[in-house]
Design an enzyme around this catalytic site. Structure first.
Site, mmCIF file in Angstrom:
data_model
loop_
_atom_site.group_PDB
_atom_site.id
_atom_site.type_symbol
_atom_site.label_atom_id
_atom_site.label_comp_id
_atom_site.label_asym_id
_atom_site.label_seq_id
_atom_site.Cartn_x
_atom_site.Cartn_y
_atom_site.Cartn_z
ATOM 1 N N VAL A 69 0.854 -1.186 0.000
ATOM 2 C CA VAL A 69 0.000 0.000 0.000
ATOM 3 C C VAL A 69 0.887 1.231 0.000
ATOM 4 O O VAL A 69 1.955 1.243 0.611
ATOM 5 C CB VAL A 69 -0.938 0.007 1.231
ATOM 6 C CG1 VAL A 69 -0.155 -0.124 2.509
ATOM 7 C CG2 VAL A 69 -1.801 1.254 1.259
ATOM 8 N N LEU A 72 4.895 1.388 -0.261
ATOM 9 C CA LEU A 72 5.311 -0.006 -0.403
ATOM 10 C C LEU A 72 5.106 -0.480 -1.839
ATOM 11 O O LEU A 72 5.910 -1.231 -2.384
ATOM 12 C CB LEU A 72 4.516 -0.900 0.555
ATOM 13 C CG LEU A 72 4.839 -0.770 2.046
ATOM 14 C CD1 LEU A 72 3.882 -1.622 2.864
ATOM 15 C CD2 LEU A 72 6.276 -1.195 2.322
ATOM 16 N N TRP A 182 18.531 -10.581 13.264
ATOM 17 C CA TRP A 182 19.290 -9.894 14.303
ATOM 18 C C TRP A 182 19.259 -10.673 15.619
ATOM 19 O O TRP A 182 20.293 -10.935 16.220
ATOM 20 C CB TRP A 182 18.720 -8.492 14.516
ATOM 21 C CG TRP A 182 19.355 -7.744 15.639
ATOM 22 C CD1 TRP A 182 18.880 -7.595 16.919
ATOM 23 C CD2 TRP A 182 20.615 -7.046 15.615
ATOM 24 N NE1 TRP A 182 19.735 -6.852 17.688
ATOM 25 C CE2 TRP A 182 20.818 -6.499 16.911
ATOM 26 C CE3 TRP A 182 21.582 -6.834 14.641
ATOM 27 C CZ2 TRP A 182 21.951 -5.750 17.230
ATOM 28 C CZ3 TRP A 182 22.699 -6.087 14.970
ATOM 29 C CH2 TRP A 182 22.879 -5.564 16.249
ATOM 30 N N GLU A 248 4.968 -8.635 15.812
ATOM 31 C CA GLU A 248 5.971 -9.675 16.036
ATOM 32 C C GLU A 248 5.867 -10.294 17.419
ATOM 33 O O GLU A 248 6.149 -11.485 17.587
ATOM 34 C CB GLU A 248 7.384 -9.125 15.817
ATOM 35 C CG GLU A 248 7.792 -9.085 14.361
ATOM 36 C CD GLU A 248 9.276 -8.895 14.157
ATOM 37 O OE1 GLU A 248 9.737 -9.138 13.032
ATOM 38 O OE2 GLU A 248 9.974 -8.493 15.112
#
Length: 293
Positions: A69, A72, A182, A248
């Site tokens: 959207v 993006l 990470w 997340e």
């Protein structure tokens, strides 16, 4: 009927675990198997030829969902689709589900006849302030409405990914989670789980397995559907209690309670701005920070 489906799913999972002993190999420098015996996929730990012999006989179709959207769409969607068309499940039937907020013309590229594209236009009123909430709700709705009848396996990926090499059948399983590039290399005690006991995403200190990234989730369609539904329940419960958490963190709570049957190593979503560690032998997908392309 539900009991029969659960039994068939359990048998299939057991079959995949037995099969893993034949086609997956060990690497001594990384974790290749979890405590619950799920394989962790790194370069050099699988035999793609052996896996291919099995999956080609099954005549499988794999789905790939991407939401884009605003910026993006403008910055990331073309590189995503071009690279995915080349490297995502080459040699297999693939349905690309492209969810966008305005009319989209597919990029010019060499199209594989085994690939099909479904572009779903989402009305502007559906693009809420919480992009992750909207994405998970719509993903669940589309799985319910049609996706579960169209594909055998399904992945949902972030738009800011660019495939670098083959993302193949070694990634298929009942429930697939992506290890965070990470946080994989950090101590479990340092992982940024939700620590507020009142939150639906809460994981107590001293518990937890890995930290999973939200860039890629996958598995059988009904398992991905279950993830979206549990995520929505957690968000609603927290909202009723005046709380909220990140996508997340809800994702990590889900996989803490519902162990994935396959884990993708950081090679499958590696940030190229990081120093490339020796464990990362082959970057399958580059995850670019927003506004970097």
């Amino acid at each position: 009927m539900k009991t029969k489906k659960r039994l068939l799913m359990l048998l299939f999972c057991l079959f995949l675990l037995l099969m893993a002993k034949v086609v997956f190999r060990m690497r001594v420098d990384v974790i290749t198997t979890t405590d619950w015996l799920a394989p962790v996929i790194w370069e050099g730990t699988f035999d793609r030829e052996a896996l291919g012999k099995y999956y080609r006989k099954q005549n499988i179709t794999v789905g790939l969902v991407v939401f884009a959207v605003g910026s993006l769409t403008d910055q990331y969607l073309d590189p995503f689709l071009r690279s995915a068309s080349k490297f995502f499940m080459p040699g297999y039937k693939v349905i690309f589900y492209v969810m966008v907020d305005r009319f989209l013309q597919l990029p010019e590229m060499d199209y594989d006849p085994r690939h099909s594209f479904q572009i779903h236009l989402i009305g502007e009123e559906r693009w809420w302030n919480n992009f992750d909430l909207m994405r998970m709700k719509l993903l669940g709705e589309h799985i319910q409405d049609h996706i579960r009848h169209e594909v055998d396996f399904l992945f949902s990926m972030s738009a800011n990914l660019v495939f670098q090499s083959e993302f193949g059948v070694e990634t298929l399983s009942m429930s697939v989670a992506q290890l965070h590039a990470w946080w994989y290399f950090r101590k479990t005690g340092d992982l940024p789980y939700e620590r507020r006991p009142m939150s639906a995403a809460y994981i107590p200190f001293g518990l937890g397995d890995f930290y999973y990234a939200g860039t890629i989730v996958g598995g059988m369609p009904l398992r991905v559907l279950d993830l979206t539904q549990e995520y929505m329940k957690g968000v609603v419960l927290d909202a009723e209690n005046g709380l909220n958490s990140t996508y997340e963190k809800y994702l990590n709570k889900y996989f803490f309670l519902n162990k994935p049957t396959k884990l993708l190593s950081p090679e499958y979503s590696w940030d190229p701005t990081f120093h490339t560690l020796r464990q990362v032998r082959s970057m399958k997908i580059a995850q670019y920070p927003i506004d970097s392309l």
